[in-house]
Design an enzyme around this catalytic site. Structure first.
Site, mmCIF file in Angstrom:
data_model
loop_
_atom_site.group_PDB
_atom_site.id
_atom_site.type_symbol
_atom_site.label_atom_id
_atom_site.label_comp_id
_atom_site.label_asym_id
_atom_site.label_seq_id
_atom_site.Cartn_x
_atom_site.Cartn_y
_atom_site.Cartn_z
ATOM 1 N N GLU A 9 41.946 35.938 37.918
ATOM 2 C CA GLU A 9 40.507 36.165 37.795
ATOM 3 C C GLU A 9 40.030 36.321 36.356
ATOM 4 O O GLU A 9 39.568 37.397 35.950
ATOM 5 C CB GLU A 9 40.086 37.391 38.607
ATOM 6 C CG GLU A 9 40.396 37.294 40.083
ATOM 7 C CD GLU A 9 39.765 38.421 40.911
ATOM 8 O OE1 GLU A 9 39.192 39.344 40.312
ATOM 9 O OE2 GLU A 9 39.838 38.360 42.140
ATOM 10 N N GLU A 48 43.975 36.146 47.377
ATOM 11 C CA GLU A 48 43.505 37.497 47.729
ATOM 12 C C GLU A 48 42.348 37.369 48.697
ATOM 13 O O GLU A 48 41.436 36.563 48.494
ATOM 14 C CB GLU A 48 42.970 38.270 46.515
ATOM 15 C CG GLU A 48 43.999 38.837 45.593
ATOM 16 C CD GLU A 48 43.365 39.621 44.440
ATOM 17 O OE1 GLU A 48 42.275 40.213 44.617
ATOM 18 O OE2 GLU A 48 43.974 39.623 43.360
HETATM 19 C C1 FCB Z 1 40.165 41.571 42.780
HETATM 20 C C2 FCB Z 1 41.363 41.963 41.937
HETATM 21 C C3 FCB Z 1 42.313 42.888 42.630
HETATM 22 C C4 FCB Z 1 41.590 43.906 43.477
HETATM 23 C C5 FCB Z 1 40.588 43.249 44.384
HETATM 24 C C6 FCB Z 1 39.845 44.187 45.298
HETATM 25 O O1 FCB Z 1 39.103 41.259 41.942
HETATM 26 O O2 FCB Z 1 42.069 40.830 41.536
HETATM 27 O O3 FCB Z 1 43.135 43.475 41.667
HETATM 28 O O4 FCB Z 1 41.027 44.872 42.674
HETATM 29 O O5 FCB Z 1 39.656 42.545 43.624
#
Ligand code: FCB
Length: 467
Positions: A179, A373
């Protein structure tokens, strides 16, 4: 899981779905969020150590000093993963464990930890998926300008090679950055993340140097023999509030440029979009983007990681102050969440994940995608019987998996899904107040308890689909 469904309405239960053979089922974490052992075995300080100690920056003054104590409990945690049947585990390497000063001497004890973790995973048949940078920049590099300094990109490529030299014989998938939007804009734009800088020019410099860091590292890793090279982005699924209003459409274009195309385009098309370059030039001298940089950034990718949680809707609103984490967004307003939200106050809209995946597939064809994620924060902890009944998390993940399946049905080349997160952890500026885990962590005893969502996910993995 056998669910007894008693319906009072005519709503049919959702149909069962199956994912393609070989679909990867995983869970993800990040070093600073779980490891603890912040001063052990030669680890140097990172920007998150500094930031979390700065009063007022992190909820209740929480730090990652101990976190989930994963550094010492990794074997127990890998056993949990095996119990869940995970095919893959996405973790990050803490740069300040490997090079405590960011450049120069290598701390072998730091490498030893990831070596032990990798071997433990492989012994249990779990594929290690390494992320080289999930936000814990060595503090010494920040002291020299951090991501606003081009030299950090060069240092990153050197660090990437050091880690690869040690783990490359056993790790196939190498993700450079997690990210970069957050590193650039939350770190140097709004300052709600480390290093806590508020400077729109530095935010754009950081975005470019992160892109460059990826390109330099990806090329170095490839020539060292790395098989799968990847980066994880968190695209903003942005839509105009009123698609019939040209001003709203233009607001969405601008946000899409600053949040998404500034990364996607150089990475996958080898060129920054002209509207994004014009936008940067309105804010700062763009000469930090040098001739030849875009070609470096455009290194071949084997898989593109996508993190997704919530959609965004924007409209043009003359006089609106804009958002510091979208530098130059004055005159644009983000709609507050509508409908159900998670504990982060993030709107839940699974269909927007399908839209995002089909858009990436359409605009940037040819690169396999992976959800690296997805998940939800909810506060439920153990009840009197010791069980953690987190039905809302199950519903969230179930709905987003269906959204992934819809994208597959539309031809998107989606290869797998990683739940965020394996366990409750240090949620950055929110400290330990927000719980994303499918495994509950009691931070006093460090006891881990499978939430109902973990048991449900085990069945999803076993069945390679949903009931
Ligand atoms: C993302 C991050 C991760 C976590 C989630 C909720 O932006 O990569 O580390 O904090 O959000």
């Amino acid at each position: 899981m056998t669910a007894t469904v008693t319906t009072t309405s005519a709503q049919p239960a959702p149909a069962g779905i199956t994912f393609p053979d070989g679909f990867v089922w995983g869970a993800a974490t990040a070093s600073y969020q779980i490891e603890g052992a912040a001063r052990e075995d030669g680890r140097g300080p990172s920007i998150w150590d500094t930031f979390s100690r700065t009063p007022g920056k992190v909820h209740a003054g929480h730090t990652g000093d101990v976190a989930c104590d994963h550094y010492h409990r990794y074997a127990e945690d890998v056993a949990l993963m095996a119990d869940l049947g995970l095919g893959a585990y996405r973790f990050s390497v803490a740069w300040p464990r490997i090079q405590p000063d960011g450049t120069g001497p290598v701390n072998v004890r730091g490498l030893d930890f990831y070596d032990r973790l990798t071997d433990e995973l492989l012994a249990k048949g779990i594929n290690p998926v390494v992320t080289l940078y999930h936000w814990d920049l060595p503090q010494t590099l920040e002291d020299r300008g951090g991501w606003a300094n081009r030299e950090t990109a060069e240092a990153f490529a050197e660090y990437a090679q050091i880690v690869h030299r040690r783990l490359g014989d056993r790790v196939a998938t190498w993700t450079t950055l997690n990210e970069p939007w957050c590193s650039a804009y939350l770190g140097y734009g709004s300052g709600i993340h480390a290093p806590g800088v508020q400077d729109p020019a530095k935010a754009f410099q950081a975005a470019h140097h992160l892109n460059l860091a990826h390109g330099l590292a990806a090329r170095a890793l490839r020539s060292a023999g790395a098989q799968n090279i990847s980066i994880t982005l968190n695209p903003c699924q942005v839509a105009p509030l009123d698609p019939a209003n040209p001003a709203d459409v233009d607001a969405a274009r601008l946000i899409d440029g600053v949040a998404n195309r500034i990364f996607f385009d150089p990475l996958l098309l080898g060129k920054y979009p002209s509207d994004v370059l014009e936008h940067i030039a309105r804010i700062t001298d763009p000469s930090f983007i040098r001739d030849g940089d875009e070609a470096i950034i455009n290194a071949p990718l084997d898989v593109l990681g996508i993190n997704f949680y919530t959609p965004s809707y924007v409209r043009a609103l003359p006089g609106a102050p804009g958002a510091l984490d979208y530098p130059g967004s004055q005159g644009i307003a983000f709609r507050p969440p509508v409908g159900p939200v998670t504990d982060m106050n993030w709107q839940i809209e699974p269909a927007s994940l399908t839209r995002l995946l089909t858009r990436i597939h359409r605009d940037y064809p040819g690169t396999p995608l992976m959800i690296t994620e997805n998940g939800a924060a909810y506060p439920e902890g153990p009840g009197e019987n010791g069980e953690v009944q987190d039905l809302r998390r199950i519903e969230y993940i179930d709905a987003h998996l269906r959204a992934c399946h819809d994208a597959l049905a539309e031809g998107v080349d989606l290869r797998g899904y990683f739940a965020w997160s394996l366990m409750d952890n240090f949620e950055w500026a929110e400290g330990y107040a927000k719980r994303f885990g499918i495994v509950h962590v009691d931070y006093t005893t460090q006891q881990r308890v499978l939430k109902d969502s973990a048991k449900w996910y085990r069945e999803v993995i076993r069945r390679n689909g949903l009931e």
